[in-house]
Scaffold this motif. Structure first.
Motif, short mmCIF file in Angstrom:
data_model
loop_
_atom_site.label_atom_id
_atom_site.label_comp_id
_atom_site.label_asym_id
_atom_site.label_seq_id
_atom_site.Cartn_x
_atom_site.Cartn_y
_atom_site.Cartn_z
N ALA A 62 5.09 49.35 58.94
CA ALA A 62 4.66 48.29 58.02
C ALA A 62 3.76 47.30 58.75
O ALA A 62 2.74 46.86 58.20
CB ALA A 62 5.88 47.58 57.44
N ASP A 75 1.87 40.59 55.78
CA ASP A 75 0.79 40.98 56.70
C ASP A 75 1.14 42.32 57.34
O ASP A 75 2.10 42.39 58.09
CB ASP A 75 0.60 39.91 57.77
CG ASP A 75 -0.48 40.31 58.78
OD1 ASP A 75 -1.42 41.01 58.36
OD2 ASP A 75 -0.36 39.92 59.95
N PRO A 76 0.35 43.36 57.08
CA PRO A 76 -0.83 43.40 56.21
C PRO A 76 -0.43 43.44 54.73
O PRO A 76 0.72 43.68 54.41
CB PRO A 76 -1.52 44.69 56.62
CG PRO A 76 -0.43 45.56 57.17
CD PRO A 76 0.58 44.65 57.77
N TRP A 121 5.52 44.87 69.95
CA TRP A 121 5.92 43.47 69.77
C TRP A 121 5.62 42.66 71.02
O TRP A 121 5.27 41.49 70.94
CB TRP A 121 7.40 43.36 69.39
CG TRP A 121 7.69 43.95 68.04
CD1 TRP A 121 8.52 45.00 67.78
CD2 TRP A 121 7.15 43.56 66.76
NE1 TRP A 121 8.53 45.28 66.43
CE2 TRP A 121 7.70 44.41 65.79
CE3 TRP A 121 6.25 42.57 66.36
CZ2 TRP A 121 7.38 44.31 64.43
CZ3 TRP A 121 5.94 42.47 65.01
CH2 TRP A 121 6.50 43.32 64.06
N ASN A 171 10.32 52.03 60.24
CA ASN A 171 9.58 51.56 59.07
C ASN A 171 8.97 50.18 59.32
O ASN A 171 7.90 49.87 58.81
CB ASN A 171 10.50 51.52 57.84
CG ASN A 171 11.69 50.60 58.00
OD1 ASN A 171 12.20 50.40 59.11
ND2 ASN A 171 12.16 50.04 56.92
N PRO A 213 8.01 38.83 62.54
CA PRO A 213 8.61 39.59 61.44
C PRO A 213 9.89 38.95 60.89
O PRO A 213 10.70 38.45 61.67
CB PRO A 213 8.90 40.95 62.05
CG PRO A 213 8.87 40.77 63.51
CD PRO A 213 7.98 39.60 63.79
N VAL A 218 11.31 43.59 55.98
CA VAL A 218 10.47 44.76 55.70
C VAL A 218 11.05 45.44 54.47
O VAL A 218 12.26 45.61 54.36
CB VAL A 218 10.39 45.69 56.92
CG1 VAL A 218 11.75 46.14 57.40
CG2 VAL A 218 9.54 46.92 56.63
N GLU A 261 12.77 43.20 68.91
CA GLU A 261 13.07 42.67 67.59
C GLU A 261 14.45 43.20 67.20
O GLU A 261 14.81 44.31 67.57
CB GLU A 261 12.02 43.11 66.55
CG GLU A 261 10.68 42.40 66.68
CD GLU A 261 10.75 40.92 66.34
OE1 GLU A 261 11.58 40.53 65.49
OE2 GLU A 261 9.99 40.13 66.93
N SER A 306 5.66 50.74 53.27
CA SER A 306 6.58 49.67 53.64
C SER A 306 5.74 48.44 53.93
O SER A 306 4.63 48.55 54.46
CB SER A 306 7.34 50.05 54.92
OG SER A 306 8.43 50.85 54.60
N PHE A 307 6.27 47.27 53.57
CA PHE A 307 5.52 46.03 53.76
C PHE A 307 6.31 45.08 54.65
O PHE A 307 7.54 45.05 54.60
CB PHE A 307 5.22 45.37 52.42
CG PHE A 307 4.32 46.19 51.56
CD1 PHE A 307 2.94 46.13 51.71
CD2 PHE A 307 4.84 47.09 50.64
CE1 PHE A 307 2.10 46.92 50.95
CE2 PHE A 307 4.02 47.88 49.86
CZ PHE A 307 2.64 47.80 50.02
N LEU A 308 5.56 44.32 55.45
CA LEU A 308 6.20 43.41 56.40
C LEU A 308 5.95 41.96 55.97
O LEU A 308 4.80 41.56 55.78
CB LEU A 308 5.61 43.64 57.80
CG LEU A 308 6.28 42.88 58.92
CD1 LEU A 308 7.67 43.47 59.22
CD2 LEU A 308 5.44 42.92 60.19
#
Lengths: 317, 471
Positions: free
Chosen positions: B80, A56-57, B438, B76, A26, A29, B206, A41-43
């Protein structure tokens, strides 16, 4: 778009488009800070092998009509709305394009892949040699309609399905397109197939080697353009992409753009509920912010870390 | 090869890789199967209980109060990464304070620096004693935080949730706060500016960041489990308990589940690590984990009138209370209680069979109501109802006694090839949902590769044997 109009979209897990690995770690986000099309929310993850940054995704192809709303700027960058910014950008882009296309024959065939509303093709028509044959492809019906309205010759299909003769194109453009597509390798291979041997591809895309990415990659970087930019490159990952698509790298440099800087700040302000007047100081219509960030990014371009990657790829003979 | 066989090259039969067997249909097991799927390895998940996500199941009672274990630890970033397909609400705040008599509530951890005697003793401890390896939790706490802070706050809390004196606990129990002081202050400022519960130190795997905050997916943790389960290639087998894990002494060879033997060379278990040895056939390597202990919790949930009864979401109570922590979850998740009502959770450290565990529900509620006065003066008149939950697997106890075995489990795994113990109970570690995720992301690629390699080897050997037998 109001909060209650946001739609959930279908998401799918994907692999690195270059090496096929699924070990992305990661990096950032975020949400659709610009158009508020969807509440997800997008990563953004980084491929440890290729250094590619990818979503992804990410939304499935079936969700494109949701994440590209009608008011999307690539469909609506007109002089009337964008005034001075439109004029300055047109002049700068025309000069860049003509410089990149120097040495082409007078009757060269030029193809713009992901031509949107035909902005760049129109510049070439106005400022380039009159003998150039201009072609465009885009998958979005709205963009294609806008380009055709300008009298341009544009196909509505992915470049892989273009009816153009293989080996017929002298010069292809792919300007801020590759980051929007799911399989950049396939697109570049298809372009390579359409190019004449020795023909060149001029490619512009957001640069994850830029300082603004470094500062704001956790969430607000303008170049993420959540969730519409699916694959983002720096110099090393761009070299790997070119190799995977059997294209030679002729030139790999960076160029200046104020857009990501402006949007990184705008996204931060939007996300942190800043007052509207403050948010509006940072937009594609805000000439002062664009001027300041153009100056700043010009300095970074000198040391090879401008906001955009500028790549010239060549089909080998 | 017989003469009747036509002399053409027979293409190799595609090797059907048998699935990895995952024991446990909670969040850890489901995530393990999900990650295996991303690596192209099929997994079959077996859950002993009647449905997935046993502990994580959410429910709302007749008065409109919702119960959702662990829901406030979702971020979040985690949602995600999973591509969660339901709307997520953002938690408006999240914070912890320490109750120091009389009525002082320094914010954890920064506010404790505002108490002069803690700072003096912490500085003195650093000056007086050089840094060295300290094996006991008590020594280590005193060295790291100063004698006063350790004795007045940290050690009493540690002892309450461990059930052992601090000089019988290993120093490795100390959870290093993954964020430095300057970053913690910055994150708290960001929390104020953004009006969001920015995650501070609730994920060790993380980093914390201003853009990572606590959210609540509609349907809670159960919805997360359901989402992950829906994405699996195979449905989860519920009501099917693992009975045996067969080994050849070195490697897993199969499992027995609900009376049926299944061949496999890879098993991922989410069972409590101290129960795993009971299933192992053909090796005693896991027996050392039998004596690992989990500390139980008795959770008393009081339904009260009013809101904002506590100074922050979590109040640590190192002294003067029979429970070690009091939580007002509706401060972080206002939607889990009706307007103008709230829930106060009191957590007792307990062991099945001890006096605290054996309290009747009425006694447990009475013990809370009669002692909460210093925090909530009129608690008795506010009381609307209560519920009591007994959780035998509250916290792993880092006893000094078995510290070498615990360290070995963390570093080397189970000691049986192909047998992996994952998740909070399986790893015997203080980790939360997102950490589990993770960690699995990092571990699964190697597990998937090993599984595929072993299957190929097994198939080749088997193929050779088959050919020999036909000659």
């Amino acid at each position: 778009m109001a909060a209650d109009e946001r739609k959930l979209v279908t998401l799918q897990h994907v692999a690195c488009c270059i090496c096929g690995g699924v070990d992305g770690t990661p990096v950032g986000v975020g949400e659709d800070f610009e158009y508020h099309t969807t509440p997800h929310s997008f990563l953004a993850v980084r491929c440890p092998t290729c250094d590619l940054i990818y979503l992804d995704p990410r939304p499935t192809a079936a969700s494109l009509s949701v994440i590209y709303p009608d008011e999307y700027h690539a469909f609506a960058f007109d002089e009337e709305q964008f005034g001075l910014v439109h004029k300055v950008r047109s002049r700068l882009e025309a000069r860049r394009l003509l410089r990149a296309g120097r040495g082409l024959p007078a009757d060269a065939h030029v193809l713009d892949v992901g031509c949107g509303d035909g902005f760049h093709l129109d510049l070439l028509r106005k400022h380039g040699p009159s003998g150039w044959q201009l072609h465009g492809v885009d998958t979005d019906a709205r963009a294609v309609a806008a380009a055709r309205q300008r009298g341009l010759n544009v196909e509505e299909c992915p470049v892989e399905l273009s009816a153009l003769e293989p080996g017929s194109i002298d010069f292809a453009l792919c300007i801020q397109t590759i980051e929007h597509v799911g399989d950049p390798v396939a697109i570049l291979r298809a372009i390579g197939n359409l190019l004449k041997p020795g023909g060149r591809l001029y490619l512009i895309t957001d640069n994850t080697g830029s300082p603004d990415f470094k500062i704001t990659r956790g969430r607000h970087w303008g170049g993420y353009h959540f969730p519409r930019h699916w694959n983002l490159f720096n110099k090393p990952s761009m070299r790997k992409l070119a190799a995977a698509a059997d294209l030679e790298v002729e030139k790999l440099s960076t160029t200046t753009s104020p857009v990501n800087w402006t949007y990184s700040i705008r996204n931060t302000l939007v996300d942190w509920h800043a007052p509207k007047w403050m948010v509006n100081r940072f937009s594609l219509k805000a000439a002062p912010a664009l001027a300041i960030f153009t100056a700043l990014d010009s300095a970074f371009t000198i040391i090879g870390r401008g906001a955009l990657l500028r790549v010239i790829l060549r089909r080998s003979k | 090869m017989s003469a009747a066989t036509p002399p053409v090259a027979v293409p190799p039969v595609p090797v059907a890789v048998p699935p990895v067997i995952v024991l446990g249909g909670g969040i850890a097991g489901l995530l393990a199967a999900h990650e295996l799927g991303r690596h192209g390895v099929a997994a079959e998940v077996y859950e002993a209980g009647p449905r997935i996500a046993g502990m994580a199941a959410s429910h709302t009672d007749a008065d409109g109060f919702s119960y959702d274990v662990g829901a406030h630890f979702v971020t979040n970033r985690f949602m995600a990464a999973l591509g969660m397909d339901v709307p997520c609400r953002t938690l408006p705040r999240y914070g912890e304070v320490v109750h120091l008599s009389p009525k002082k509530h320094p914010v954890y951890p920064i506010g404790l620096l505002g108490v002069p005697r803690f700072v003096r003793s912490a500085v003195w401890e650093k000056v007086r004693r050089p840094r060295r390896d300290l094996l006991l939790a008590s020594d280590r706490f005193r060295h790291d935080y100063g004698r006063k802070l350790a004795d007045e706050v940290a050690l009493p809390l540690l002892e309450a949730w461990s059930g052992l004196p601090a000089d019988q606990l290993s120093a490795s129990v100390i959870d290093k706060i993954p964020t430095g002081l300057a970053q913690t202050i910055w994150l708290r400022i960001a929390q104020r500016i953004t009006k969001r519960a920015v995650m501070i130190g609730y994920c060790k795997e993380e980093p914390s960041a201003t853009g990572v905050f606590h959210v609540y997916p509609e349907g809670g943790v159960a919805a997360i489990c359901q989402h992950v389960a829906n994405g699996l290639a195979q449905p989860v087998h519920v009501g099917q308990a693992a009975e045996k894990i067969y080994t050849d002494g070195e490697r897993v060879t199969g499992v027995r589940i609900a009376g049926r033997d299944i061949e496999t060379n890879t098993v991922i278990s989410t069972l409590p690590i101290n129960r795993l040895p009971q299933l192992i056939e053909g090796s005693d390597r896991l027996d050392r984990f039998r004596r690992f202990q989990f500390r139980g919790l008795v959770l008393v949930n009081l339904k009260l009138t009013g809101r904002e009864l506590l100074p922050d979401v979590i109040v640590w109570t190192p002294h003067g209370f029979p429970y070690f922590r009091v939580t007002e979850a509706p401060l972080a998740m206002p939607w889990i209680a009706p307007d103008d009502k709230t829930m106060i959770l009191c957590e007792f450290g307990a062991q099945p069979g001890d006096d605290v565990w054996a309290m009747t529900d009425e006694e447990a509620v009475e013990r809370c109501v009669s002692t909460l006065d210093p925090l909530i003066p009129d608690v008795r008149s506010r009381l609307l109802g209560a519920s009591v939950l007994r959780q035998p697997l509250g916290y792993p106890v880092f006893a000094l006694d078995y510290e070498p075995d615990r360290a070995a489990l963390a570093a080397e795994g189970t000691g049986i090839a192909g047998l992996y113990s994952v998740g909070r109970n399986g790893e015997f570690d203080h980790i939360l949902m997102e950490d589990t995720f993770w960690r699995l992301r990092r571990r699964i690629p190697a597990i998937a590769r090993d599984h595929q390699r072993c299957t190929m080897t097994a198939t080749l050997i088997k193929g050779d044997n088959d050919e020999h037998s036909t000659i």
